[in-house]
Design a protein around this motif. Structure first.
Motif, PDB file in Angstrom:
ATOM      1  N   ASN A 257       1.228 -12.600   5.907  1.00 24.86           N
ATOM      2  CA  ASN A 257       1.184 -11.259   5.313  1.00 24.86           C
ATOM      3  C   ASN A 257       0.083 -10.381   5.895  1.00 24.86           C
ATOM      4  O   ASN A 257      -0.246  -9.355   5.302  1.00 24.86           O
TER       5      ASN A 257
ATOM      6  N   ARG B  29       0.634  -6.745   6.187  1.00 25.97           N
ATOM      7  CA  ARG B  29       0.656  -6.000   4.927  1.00 25.97           C
ATOM      8  C   ARG B  29      -0.351  -6.634   3.965  1.00 25.97           C
ATOM      9  O   ARG B  29      -0.014  -7.043   2.860  1.00 25.97           O
ATOM     10  N   LEU B  30      -1.572  -6.681   4.434  1.00 24.64           N
ATOM     11  CA  LEU B  30      -2.642  -7.353   3.705  1.00 24.64           C
ATOM     12  C   LEU B  30      -2.822  -6.812   2.293  1.00 24.64           C
ATOM     13  O   LEU B  30      -3.132  -7.560   1.370  1.00 24.64           O
ATOM     14  N   GLU B  31      -2.583  -5.516   2.124  1.00 27.11           N
ATOM     15  CA  GLU B  31      -2.745  -4.917   0.800  1.00 27.11           C
ATOM     16  C   GLU B  31      -1.836  -5.576  -0.236  1.00 27.11           C
ATOM     17  O   GLU B  31      -2.155  -5.599  -1.416  1.00 27.11           O
ATOM     18  N   ALA B  32      -0.726  -6.165   0.210  1.00 28.69           N
ATOM     19  CA  ALA B  32       0.201  -6.815  -0.719  1.00 28.69           C
ATOM     20  C   ALA B  32      -0.365  -8.116  -1.275  1.00 28.69           C
ATOM     21  O   ALA B  32      -0.023  -8.514  -2.388  1.00 28.69           O
TER      22      ALA B  32
ATOM     23  N   LEU C  19      -3.786  -8.714  -1.391  1.00 30.64           N
ATOM     24  CA  LEU C  19      -5.170  -8.524  -1.836  1.00 30.64           C
ATOM     25  C   LEU C  19      -5.414  -8.977  -3.278  1.00 30.64           C
ATOM     26  O   LEU C  19      -6.410  -9.659  -3.536  1.00 30.64           O
ATOM     27  N   PRO C  20      -4.533  -8.653  -4.224  1.00 36.56           N
ATOM     28  CA  PRO C  20      -4.782  -9.131  -5.595  1.00 36.56           C
ATOM     29  C   PRO C  20      -4.852 -10.665  -5.672  1.00 36.56           C
ATOM     30  O   PRO C  20      -5.707 -11.212  -6.363  1.00 36.56           O
TER      31      PRO C  20
ATOM     32  N   LYS D 104      -8.139 -11.762  -4.132  1.00 41.69           N
ATOM     33  CA  LYS D 104      -9.259 -11.466  -5.039  1.00 41.69           C
ATOM     34  C   LYS D 104      -9.323 -12.479  -6.179  1.00 41.69           C
ATOM     35  O   LYS D 104     -10.398 -12.950  -6.542  1.00 41.69           O
TER      36      LYS D 104
ATOM     37  N   THR E 170     -12.590  -9.867   1.170  1.00 45.02           N
ATOM     38  CA  THR E 170     -11.846  -9.592  -0.063  1.00 45.02           C
ATOM     39  C   THR E 170     -12.398 -10.419  -1.199  1.00 45.02           C
ATOM     40  O   THR E 170     -12.445  -9.993  -2.314  1.00 45.02           O
TER      41      THR E 170
END
Length: 129
Positions: free
Chosen positions: A64, A67-70, A72-73, A76, A129
């Motif tokens: 991923n 599309r690392l933002e996908a 990230l949660p 984290k 992150t």
């Protein structure tokens, strides 16, 4: 900086790591505990499940990267869990060193300076992150 070219390099190289996942996890943890024996107590005695989790997490992160933002949660949340285990910021450098060592051993001549830089940048982005 994590460029599209570096992402592609990392993803392509991880395809070569997947078939040796068990061996790669063994190399990783052996080296981690060799360079930082104080970390051993943070892990279970039976490492088989931990080794599986490592490779699964790497797979999700690598697959991923574009599309690392996908993810990230999820990353984290994983970071928060590690804080509760006693992980400190300084440990990330040690883990990064163990990862690069594992890739160097596992990929052999395919672990070029360009690939090392791509993995270094990737690990830095994920660890931040």
């Amino acid at each position: 900086m994590l460029t599209p070219e570096k992402i592609q390099l990392v993803q392509n190289s991880f395809v070569l790591v997947a078939p040796i996942a068990d061996e790669a996890a063994e190399i990783f943890y052996n080296h981690l505990f060799e360079i930082a024996p104080e970390l051993r107590s943070m892990f279970p005695q039976d490492m088989s499940g931990q080794k599986e989790k490592l490779m699964q997490t790497l797979s999700v992160a690598v697959n991923n990267l574009h599309r690392l933002e996908a993810v990230l949660p999820t990353l984290k949340d994983l970071g928060q869990k590690h804080v509760s285990y006693g992980v400190k910021d300084k440990h990330y450098d040690t883990v990064g060193e163990a990862l690069l060592h594992t890739l160097k051993i596992g990929l052999g001549d395919a672990f070029t300076p360009e690939l090392k830089e791509a993995w270094t940048d990737t690990f830095a982005a994920v660890a931040a992150t």
